[in-house]
Write a protein that holds these residues in place. Structure first.
Motif, short mmCIF file in Angstrom:
data_model
loop_
_atom_site.label_atom_id
_atom_site.label_comp_id
_atom_site.label_asym_id
_atom_site.label_seq_id
_atom_site.Cartn_x
_atom_site.Cartn_y
_atom_site.Cartn_z
N SER A 135 1.20 -0.75 0.22
CA SER A 135 0.11 -0.18 -0.32
C SER A 135 1.22 1.24 -0.12
O SER A 135 0.06 2.61 0.04
N THR A 136 2.22 1.50 0.04
CA THR A 136 3.24 2.25 -0.10
C THR A 136 3.90 2.18 -1.80
O THR A 136 4.10 0.93 -2.06
N PRO A 137 4.01 4.01 -2.15
CA PRO A 137 4.74 3.75 -3.22
C PRO A 137 5.94 2.94 -3.11
O PRO A 137 6.90 2.74 -1.93
N GLY A 138 6.63 2.34 -4.17
CA GLY A 138 7.89 1.92 -3.99
C GLY A 138 7.71 0.58 -4.69
O GLY A 138 7.09 -0.53 -4.66
N ALA A 139 9.68 -0.49 -4.44
CA ALA A 139 9.25 -1.79 -4.73
C ALA A 139 9.00 -2.15 -3.25
O ALA A 139 9.53 -1.75 -2.54
N ILE A 140 8.30 -3.31 -3.43
CA ILE A 140 7.53 -4.28 -2.67
C ILE A 140 8.89 -4.77 -1.70
O ILE A 140 9.02 -4.97 -0.07
N GLY A 141 9.77 -5.48 -2.65
CA GLY A 141 10.97 -6.39 -1.35
C GLY A 141 12.09 -4.57 -0.65
O GLY A 141 11.95 -5.26 0.30
N ILE A 142 12.27 -3.61 -1.24
CA ILE A 142 12.87 -2.84 -0.88
C ILE A 142 12.18 -1.93 0.23
O ILE A 142 12.24 -2.11 1.62
N ASN A 143 10.48 -1.86 0.62
CA ASN A 143 9.73 -1.87 1.14
C ASN A 143 9.55 -2.60 2.79
O ASN A 143 9.92 -2.07 4.07
#
Length: 187
Positions: free
Chosen positions: A52-60
């Protein structure tokens, strides 16, 4: 010592989680089991937040896991550690791009990695479904099949799936609606 272990764990995850952010999930589950830094339930929360947040899921997810484990410094170091192997590999490949492009062994390796990536993502999805949709603790206590499932979550998932297919709204709307329903129903 924990920070060093965190850096090594996320570097290894970044090095071997081929297939995108969801491919990091098996590594996170293993990390959870081996270190106790976070629970399987925390991983489900990480996925919800990361999706639910911007950006790549792995990084988040690495930022969230690092922060949960070692605060702001842990979040920064976990994120950098996860990304570093990709950066190194991309720089090496860019340097030797002409050789890699025509190499039959490299083509064969990528051909073999595709099914492995699908298997890792599928396994991770099944773990998320188990945590999100099943109440194994309650089922083990009562032995009743009805207690095995988290019916509210299953119903919400089905409704969102159907609504998304029919209404074609933005995923953001469904994430917001899911969060509101979760708060109201106290999942």
């Amino acid at each position: 010592m924990t920070l060093f272990k965190l850096i090594i764990a996320f570097f290894k995850t970044g090095l071997f989680s081929i297939g995108g952010g969801l491919a990091t999930l098996p590594f996170l589950y293993e990390m959870s089991d081996q270190t106790g830094w976070f629970s399987h339930s925390d991983i489900a929360d990480m996925i919800a937040i990361s999706e639910s947040t911007p950006g790549a899921i792995g990084i988040n997810m690495s930022t969230y896991a690092g922060f949960k484990t070692y605060g702001v410094l842990g979040g920064v170091m976990a994120t950098m550690s996860l990304a570093l192997p990709s950066i190194i590999i991309i720089l090496i490949i860019a340097h030797f791009l002409k050789k890699f492009r025509d190499n039959r062994f490299v083509e064969g390796a990528f051909y073999g990695l595709r099914p492995a990536s699908i298997a890792m993502i599928t396994a991770a999805g099944m773990n998320v479904a188990k945590v999100s949709l099943l109440n194994l603790t309650q089922y083990n206590l009562t032995g009743r099949l009805g207690d095995l499932f988290i019916w509210k979550a299953i119903l919400l998932g089905i409704l969102i799936f159907i609504a998304q297919r029919k209404l074609k709204w933005s995923p953001i709307v469904f994430l917001l609606l899911s969060a509101i329903v979760g708060v109201v129903l106290k999942f």
